[in-house]
Enzyme design. Structure first.
Site, PDB file in Angstrom:
ATOM      1  CG  ASN A 146      39.251  76.257  -3.794  1.00 32.09           C
ATOM      2  OD1 ASN A 146      40.214  76.748  -3.219  1.00 32.09           O
ATOM      3  ND2 ASN A 146      39.076  76.364  -5.092  1.00 32.09           N
ATOM      4  CD  GLU A 163      42.636  80.966  -1.805  1.00 33.06           C
ATOM      5  OE1 GLU A 163      42.081  81.355  -2.855  1.00 33.06           O
ATOM      6  OE2 GLU A 163      43.751  81.336  -1.424  1.00 33.06           O
ATOM      7  CG  ASN A 193      44.352  70.308 -13.556  1.00 30.03           C
ATOM      8  OD1 ASN A 193      44.134  71.515 -13.511  1.00 30.03           O
ATOM      9  ND2 ASN A 193      44.288  69.528 -12.498  1.00 30.03           N
ATOM     10  CG  HIS A 197      41.645  74.630 -20.115  1.00 30.59           C
ATOM     11  ND1 HIS A 197      41.837  75.303 -18.923  1.00 30.59           N
ATOM     12  CD2 HIS A 197      40.438  75.027 -20.561  1.00 30.59           C
ATOM     13  CE1 HIS A 197      40.782  76.059 -18.669  1.00 30.59           C
ATOM     14  NE2 HIS A 197      39.914  75.903 -19.637  1.00 30.59           N
TER      15      HIS A 197
HETATM   16  N1  NAD Z   1      48.203  71.086 -13.191  1.00 28.61           N
HETATM   17  C1  NAD Z   1      47.828  71.719 -14.311  1.00 28.61           C
HETATM   18  O1  NAD Z   1      47.554  71.121 -15.334  1.00 28.61           O
HETATM   19  C2  NAD Z   1      47.694  73.225 -14.261  1.00 28.61           C
HETATM   20  C3  NAD Z   1      48.489  73.962 -13.394  1.00 28.61           C
HETATM   21  C4  NAD Z   1      48.349  75.362 -13.385  1.00 28.61           C
HETATM   22  C5  NAD Z   1      47.401  75.969 -14.195  1.00 28.61           C
HETATM   23  N2  NAD Z   1      46.622  75.209 -15.017  1.00 28.61           N
HETATM   24  C6  NAD Z   1      45.626  75.927 -15.835  1.00 28.61           C
HETATM   25  O2  NAD Z   1      44.912  76.859 -14.945  1.00 28.61           O
HETATM   26  C7  NAD Z   1      43.716  77.286 -15.563  1.00 28.61           C
HETATM   27  C8  NAD Z   1      42.446  77.144 -14.716  1.00 28.61           C
HETATM   28  O3  NAD Z   1      42.587  77.668 -13.536  1.00 28.61           O
HETATM   29  P1  NAD Z   1      42.152  76.804 -12.252  1.00 28.61           P
HETATM   30  O4  NAD Z   1      40.905  77.402 -11.741  1.00 28.61           O
HETATM   31  O5  NAD Z   1      42.196  75.371 -12.564  1.00 28.61           O
HETATM   32  O6  NAD Z   1      43.351  77.053 -11.300  1.00 28.61           O
HETATM   33  P2  NAD Z   1      43.730  78.350 -10.508  1.00 28.61           P
HETATM   34  O7  NAD Z   1      45.215  78.347 -10.447  1.00 28.61           O
HETATM   35  O8  NAD Z   1      43.050  79.536 -11.006  1.00 28.61           O
HETATM   36  O9  NAD Z   1      43.126  78.045  -9.064  1.00 28.61           O
HETATM   37  C9  NAD Z   1      43.486  76.931  -8.329  1.00 28.61           C
HETATM   38  C10 NAD Z   1      42.500  76.797  -7.163  1.00 28.61           C
HETATM   39  O10 NAD Z   1      42.864  75.642  -6.426  1.00 28.61           O
HETATM   40  C11 NAD Z   1      42.790  75.943  -5.042  1.00 28.61           C
HETATM   41  N3  NAD Z   1      43.734  75.043  -4.402  1.00 28.61           N
HETATM   42  C12 NAD Z   1      45.089  75.154  -4.355  1.00 28.61           C
HETATM   43  N4  NAD Z   1      45.636  74.084  -3.764  1.00 28.61           N
HETATM   44  C13 NAD Z   1      44.605  73.268  -3.404  1.00 28.61           C
HETATM   45  C14 NAD Z   1      44.532  71.995  -2.767  1.00 28.61           C
HETATM   46  N5  NAD Z   1      45.634  71.337  -2.371  1.00 28.61           N
HETATM   47  N6  NAD Z   1      43.298  71.446  -2.569  1.00 28.61           N
HETATM   48  C15 NAD Z   1      42.171  72.098  -2.960  1.00 28.61           C
HETATM   49  N7  NAD Z   1      42.193  73.302  -3.583  1.00 28.61           N
HETATM   50  C16 NAD Z   1      43.384  73.877  -3.808  1.00 28.61           C
HETATM   51  C17 NAD Z   1      43.105  77.420  -4.902  1.00 28.61           C
HETATM   52  O11 NAD Z   1      42.509  77.953  -3.748  1.00 28.61           O
HETATM   53  C18 NAD Z   1      42.487  77.979  -6.203  1.00 28.61           C
HETATM   54  O12 NAD Z   1      41.154  78.372  -6.004  1.00 28.61           O
HETATM   55  C19 NAD Z   1      43.552  76.384 -16.695  1.00 28.61           C
HETATM   56  O13 NAD Z   1      43.864  77.055 -17.871  1.00 28.61           O
HETATM   57  C20 NAD Z   1      44.529  75.235 -16.488  1.00 28.61           C
HETATM   58  O14 NAD Z   1      44.811  74.692 -17.740  1.00 28.61           O
HETATM   59  C21 NAD Z   1      46.754  73.853 -15.060  1.00 28.61           C
END
Ligand code: NAD
Length: 248
Positions: free
Chosen positions: A222, A224, A109, A126
């Site tokens: 997670n 899912e 994140n 990241h």
């Molecule tokens: N908050 C942030 O900083 C942020 C937000 C969006 C994307 N990203 C970026 O996304 C990329 C990485 O992808 P990723 O795998 O981290 O995210 P992703 O978006 O690919 O996947 C998120 C995962 O979290 C799960 N999920 C959703 N809500 C949940 C909850 N409340 N509790 C538990 N699990 C939950 C989903 O099922 C999914 O598998 C990175 O490049 C990152 O920098 C970061």
């Protein structure tokens, strides 16, 4: 095992562990109102293709749109508050360290919510969206509290360059110091927990495999199933903000 048993097993495994590594992804911040990229109800890039915005090529082609998009996300992250999942991980770090163990929090994140929840040992794989830099010289440029006044944002350090967020774009290398920390921590871990990540973004997703190969117990949390669900010791389905406080 049912969910209750998995939670009890995870609680015992965490209590026994001397070297704990946690990897978090966008899912842990979803309950703070920051949308995830994939899966879930409000996928951040539903109406935009990530590949068209989060690449060096996109920034070169259309710096105004890319800058505006990241500035919108930066402000969203600033408004967000850490949720009970972030707070539980900060508490876990305090407990492991106070009993003489080691704790490493690896995050994909960019939102800084772990630090705001009180975690001190955070490795950002990241980058982070609060830090911006000149795209040519890499010198830091502090964004204002409110929106950036101009999209794209001319660099004060180079006459032809713009300012960009210090996040890792698709096709860019992860910071080598962060990778090194993650690699060493995974090898030394006796417990590795992955929270809220779709486990498809490499190389971050490989760390749990590495830890498992060297004998660590592994937990995934997670909403899912993911590609690693069948390979971990405990795969727990649920909300990070609900389950983490119960495990920790
Ligand atoms: N908050 C942030 O900083 C942020 C937000 C969006 C994307 N990203 C970026 O996304 C990329 C990485 O992808 P990723 O795998 O981290 O995210 P992703 O978006 O690919 O996947 C998120 C995962 O979290 C799960 N999920 C959703 N809500 C949940 C909850 N409340 N509790 C538990 N699990 C939950 C989903 O099922 C999914 O598998 C990175 O490049 C990152 O920098 C970061």
């Amino acid at each position: 095992m049912n969910q209750q048993d998995l939670i009890a097993w995870s609680r015992r495994a965490l209590a026994d562990a001397r070297s704990v590594v946690v990897l978090t992804g966008a899912g842990i911040s979803a309950e703070s109102g920051i949308p995830t990229f994939r899966g879930g109800m409000q996928a951040l890039w539903k109406s935009f293709d990530p590949q068209t915005l989060a690449t060096p090529e996109a920034f070169a082609r259309d710096p105004a749109t890319v800058t505006e998009w990241y500035d919108w996300r930066r402000l969203k992250c600033r408004e967000a508050l850490p949720n009970p999942g972030h707070v539980a991980l900060a508490e876990l770090e305090r407990r492991v360290v106070s009993r003489g163990g080691s704790f490493t929090l690896l995050t994909q994140n960019v939102d800084r919510l772990h630090q705001r929840a009180g975690s001190s040992s955070v490795t950002e794989l990241h980058g982070n969206i609060m830090h911006w830099r000149c795209a040519a010289t890499h010198r830091s440029v502090d964004p204002p509290d409110g929106p950036i006044p101009e999209y794209p944002w001319p660099s004060p350090h180079h006459p032809k360059a713009f300012v960009r967020p210090s996040v890792v774009w698709f096709g860019e290398a992860l910071p080598s110091d962060a990778l090194e920390i993650a690699h060493r921590a995974a090898l030394a871990a006796d417990l590795f927990m992955s929270v809220g990540t779709s486990a498809v973004v490499f190389p971050a997703a490989q760390f749990i495999e590495l830890a498992a190969q060297t004998g660590a117990r592994t937990i995934e949390l997670n909403l899912e199933p993911t590609p690693i669900s069948s390979r971990v010791d405990a795969s727990i389905r649920g909300l990070a903000g609900d389950i983490l406080p119960r495990i920790i």
